[in-house]
Write an enzyme that holds these catalytic residues in place. Structure first.
Site, mmCIF file in Angstrom:
data_model
loop_
_atom_site.group_PDB
_atom_site.id
_atom_site.type_symbol
_atom_site.label_atom_id
_atom_site.label_comp_id
_atom_site.label_asym_id
_atom_site.label_seq_id
_atom_site.Cartn_x
_atom_site.Cartn_y
_atom_site.Cartn_z
ATOM 1 N N GLU A 1 7.043 -1.567 6.468
ATOM 2 C CA GLU A 1 5.655 -1.910 6.153
ATOM 3 C C GLU A 1 5.305 -1.254 4.820
ATOM 4 O OE1 GLU A 1 1.057 -1.460 7.786
ATOM 5 O OE2 GLU A 1 2.713 -0.620 8.979
ATOM 6 N N ASP B 1 -7.269 3.604 7.379
ATOM 7 C CA ASP B 1 -6.310 4.661 7.088
ATOM 8 C C ASP B 1 -6.922 6.048 7.198
ATOM 9 O OD1 ASP B 1 -4.116 2.974 6.552
ATOM 10 O OD2 ASP B 1 -4.924 2.525 4.571
ATOM 11 N N TYR C 1 0.667 -6.440 15.954
ATOM 12 C CA TYR C 1 0.497 -5.018 15.642
ATOM 13 C C TYR C 1 -0.548 -4.461 16.603
ATOM 14 C CZ TYR C 1 0.158 -0.868 12.580
ATOM 15 O OH TYR C 1 0.194 0.406 12.065
#
Length: 274
Positions: free
Chosen positions: A63, A74, A186
């Site tokens: 990734e 994040d 995911y």
């Protein structure tokens, strides 16, 4: 640890992702290993070394993050890495060139926030992504209602649009996300942002089971996985793939030789999945 660049394989990006998951199982792994890296961090040259080290150490997929100024998904480690890359002048095209470096050896899934995609233009971005040899795309802040347009653009080019599934996703929405998933689904292991955790979230096996009930593609788990023991536990909970990010990005920023440091970590993570 720089190895010769490979030659792009045949088939679409979607095909290459499916083959990577199958190859991991054939090689005796309980789950495919997908290390994350921030494109252009610590700098472009060393990020190329990191990418090749991932491939050398046996990563099944990679990734590859595009640095962005407002990375809402994040945690602090990856956020700081993206900020450093942006300050150094790293842009989308630089990251796609990095993808080209290893796309012939291991499928590359580019993780890019929506703003850089739409700023460039969806079709132009998708053309560049396909031209880099990347196999798929993750857009963590893609609105659910806008996903069909991006999915169509990716499918026309044989690219997998990989959606994210949260533990809190309602059943009806999960069914739609699972049906649209290409390449893999995911599955986020916890609520919150990326980052290292002391242990895996409780109830992970239930989250994975819910995901598998609504999709035909492999289910990969990310967020909060940092150690070989945690990677093994995620596989034991039913994950078909394990994604490790912050721990590797931290090692890349701290080590004198990032390629060696991350390569050793990827080897340990891969061994834990056997």
């Amino acid at each position: 640890m720089i190895a010769p660049e490979g030659v792009l394989g045949v088939g679409t990006g979607i095909d290459r992702i499916a083959e990577a998951f199958e190859a991991a199982r054939a090689d005796g792994r309980r789950a495919a290993l997908m290390p994350y890296m921030m494109g252009g961090f610590p700098d472009l040259h060393r990020s190329r070394e990191i990418a090749l080290a991932y491939a050398d150490a046996g990563a099944d997929l990679v990734e590859l993050g595009v640095p962005f100024s407002d990375p809402l998904a994040d945690g602090p480690v990856i956020h700081a890495a993206g900020t450093a890359a942006l300050r150094a002048g790293v842009r989308v095209q630089d990251v796609l060139e990095l993808a080209r470096t290893i796309a012939g050896r291991v499928p590359v899934i580019v993780m890019c926030y929506a703003n850089p995609i739409y700023a460039r233009g969806l079709d132009r971005f998708a053309d560049a992504l396909a031209g880099s040899g990347a196999s798929g795309l993750i857009v963590p802040d893609l609105p659910h209602e806008e996903a069909p347009e991006v999915l169509e653009a990716c499918e026309r080019r044989g690219l997998a649009l990989v959606p994210l599934l949260a533990p809190t996703t309602p059943e009806a929405r999960l069914a739609v996300i699972g049906e649209r998933a290409r390449g893999f689904l995911y599955t986020v292991s916890l609520t919150g942002t990326t980052g290292e955790r002391a242990g895996l979230a409780e109830g992970l096996s239930g989250v994975i089971s819910r995901a598998k009930a609504h999709t035909s593609v492999p289910v990969a788990v990310g967020f909060g996985i940092a150690t070989p023991e945690q990677a093994a536990a995620a596989a034991q909970a039913g994950a078909d793939g394990v994604i490790v990010g912050s721990r590797l990005v931290r090692a890349a920023g701290e080590a004198a030789d990032p390629g060696v440091a991350v390569g050793d970590l990827v080897l340990a993570l891969g061994n834990a999945l056997r």
